[in-house]
Design a protein around this motif. Structure first.
Motif, short mmCIF file in Angstrom:
data_model
loop_
_atom_site.label_atom_id
_atom_site.label_comp_id
_atom_site.label_asym_id
_atom_site.label_seq_id
_atom_site.Cartn_x
_atom_site.Cartn_y
_atom_site.Cartn_z
N GLN A 389 33.78 26.33 59.81
CA GLN A 389 33.64 25.01 60.40
C GLN A 389 32.64 25.05 61.56
O GLN A 389 32.69 24.25 62.49
N SER A 390 31.70 26.00 61.45
CA SER A 390 30.60 26.11 62.40
C SER A 390 29.31 25.66 61.73
O SER A 390 28.95 26.15 60.66
N ALA A 391 28.63 24.72 62.35
CA ALA A 391 27.37 24.24 61.79
C ALA A 391 26.37 25.37 61.62
O ALA A 391 25.63 25.43 60.62
N TRP A 392 26.32 26.29 62.59
CA TRP A 392 25.38 27.41 62.49
C TRP A 392 25.71 28.31 61.31
O TRP A 392 24.82 28.79 60.61
N ASP A 393 26.99 28.55 61.06
CA ASP A 393 27.37 29.40 59.93
C ASP A 393 26.99 28.75 58.60
O ASP A 393 26.54 29.42 57.67
N ILE A 394 27.16 27.43 58.52
CA ILE A 394 26.90 26.75 57.25
C ILE A 394 25.41 26.75 56.92
O ILE A 394 25.02 27.00 55.78
N ILE A 395 24.56 26.53 57.92
CA ILE A 395 23.12 26.53 57.59
C ILE A 395 22.61 27.94 57.34
O ILE A 395 21.51 28.11 56.81
N ASN A 396 23.42 28.96 57.66
CA ASN A 396 23.03 30.34 57.37
C ASN A 396 23.50 30.81 56.00
O ASN A 396 23.24 31.97 55.62
#
Length: 401
Positions: A389-396
């Motif tokens: 639920q982290s935006a940074w993790d999802i775009i990675n």
């Protein structure tokens, strides 16, 4: 070559949790296209594409991209659907002499036919030339598609002695059908086998290029693809909304099915879409599904509260039209975000199987390859039972196994 139909069970063909072997078989068929392994697809393909580039096909506009992109995509669809090299090469060069739909003569039929024969084979060039001189709209729409109601087509599938079958035999007798050359007006005789091939080619041609822009252009509000409107001021490329073409394609598929039941055409087989062309999708159902999907992708807000409002929209969309993959892909992300990993895996599997079966994407805001890559990420994460639920993790995200 497309996998053969199994026992006709819809859940199997939609890629349920028990259908992993079939989903993987479709993926194996698609993988050379996903990896750009052109020689593995057809040793002549790199050279054919080079010729098309040299003619300027990549510089010509075509519907939602360039002419070269469209030709490549139609070729891919046909190969994934199990068409022979001759039919697929016809798809790759299908408008090369210009035709009744487009003005894109990158080869001159009176001058370059031998050159094209040398490139693609005599059999493929003969199909290309015929495809470019027949009145295809009159043949596919007026002579075939709009001569039958949905119920007549369904009855034709159920009963080989139905009125639908007798009507089709009257339209397409054993000796074939006579049409007029679009430029000279001369008679052109088309065998039933060639009509079947052109039906398949038209299905592949349409599903690659049609978007909401053409619906606006031709007033296709009822989703029948009658193309009776004339809103010539519709701004391209439109709003990105998926086009209302699936009902008409399902009807073409059933007609193809009925012809192939009586005509042995070794160069083609039934596409895997719509349960191997055994389903007619109601035009109103496709509209309901498309509109629910479009509402879902435009829901405002963030977090789990947004997901709760999106989930029923996508579920209803996939109920009205279970034959399109993208609603299942979005549902998979919804379930991943909620920690419902088994549901997420099932939806990703369904979405991936459908995207692979079509060989193209319904929602053309992203490429077919992009949809498949994202869907495989979701499927992998669902199997791992991990989501962030982290935006940074999802775009990675990105790697698929």
């Amino acid at each position: 070559m497309a996998p053969k139909a199994g026992d006709g069970d819809a859940t199997l063909l939609l890629g349920s949790r028990t259908s992993n072997p079939q989903r993987e078989e479709f993926l194996q068929v698609a993988r050379p296209f996903l990896r750009g392994d052109l020689h593995a697809i057809d040793p002549a393909l790199p050279g054919l594409l080079a010729v098309l580039r040299e003619t300027g096909a990549a510089e010509c506009w075509h519907k939602h991209g360039t002419f070269l992109e469209h030709l490549q995509d139609v070729y891919r669809i046909l190969k994934i659907w199990g068409a022979s090299d001759a039919v697929a090469r016809c798809g790759l060069f299908h408008s090369a002499y210009s035709n009744s739909y487009v003005n894109l003569a990158i080869f001159t039929p009176d001058v370059d036919r031998q050159r094209v024969r040398d490139l693609v084979s005599c059999e493929a060039e003969r199909l290309i030339h015929l495809f470019c001189i027949v009145p295809r709209h009159a043949l596919i729409h007026d002579t075939l598609l709009f001569r039958f109601t949905d119920e007549e087509l369904r009855e034709g599938l159920r009963n080989q002695d139905s009125e639908c079958i007798h009507k089709l035999r009257g339209i397409l007798p054993p000796e074939g059908i006579n049409v007029k050359h679009i430029r000279s007006g001369e008679d052109v005789q088309l065998p039933r086998a060639v009509v079947a091939i052109f039906l398949l080619l038209t299905m592949a041609d349409f599903i690659d290029q049609l978007t909401g822009w053409q619906d606006a252009l031709f007033g296709n509000d009822n989703g029948t693809l009658a193309w009776s409107g004339n809103n010539w001021a519709a701004l391209w490329p439109g709003n990105g909304k998926p086009g209302l073409w699936m009902s008409a394609i399902s009807r073409m598929g059933v007609l193809l099915n009925l012809i192939l039941r009586e005509e042995n055409v070794e160069s083609i087989q039934l596409p895997p879409v719509f349960n191997y062309c055994t389903v007619v999708l109601d035009a109103e159902d496709q509209i309901r599904a498309r509109d629910l999907y479009w509402e879902a992708v435009h829901v405002k807000g963030s977090g789990l509260e947004t997901l709760e409002s999106v989930e029923p929209l996508l579920t209803q969309a996939s109920t009205y039209n279970p034959w399109v993959g993208e609603p299942h892909v979005l549902l998979s992300q919804v379930y991943l975000s909620k920690g419902e990993f088994e549901k997420a895996e099932a939806e990703a599997s369904k979405g991936l199987c459908l995207l692979l079966q079509w060989g193209t994407n319904w929602d053309k805001r992203v490429s077919w390859e992009g949809w498949i890559a994202w869907c495989r990420v979701l499927h992998s994460k669902a199997q791992e039972k991990v989501w962030s639920q982290s935006a940074w993790d999802i775009i990675n995200l990105g790697l698929v196994k």
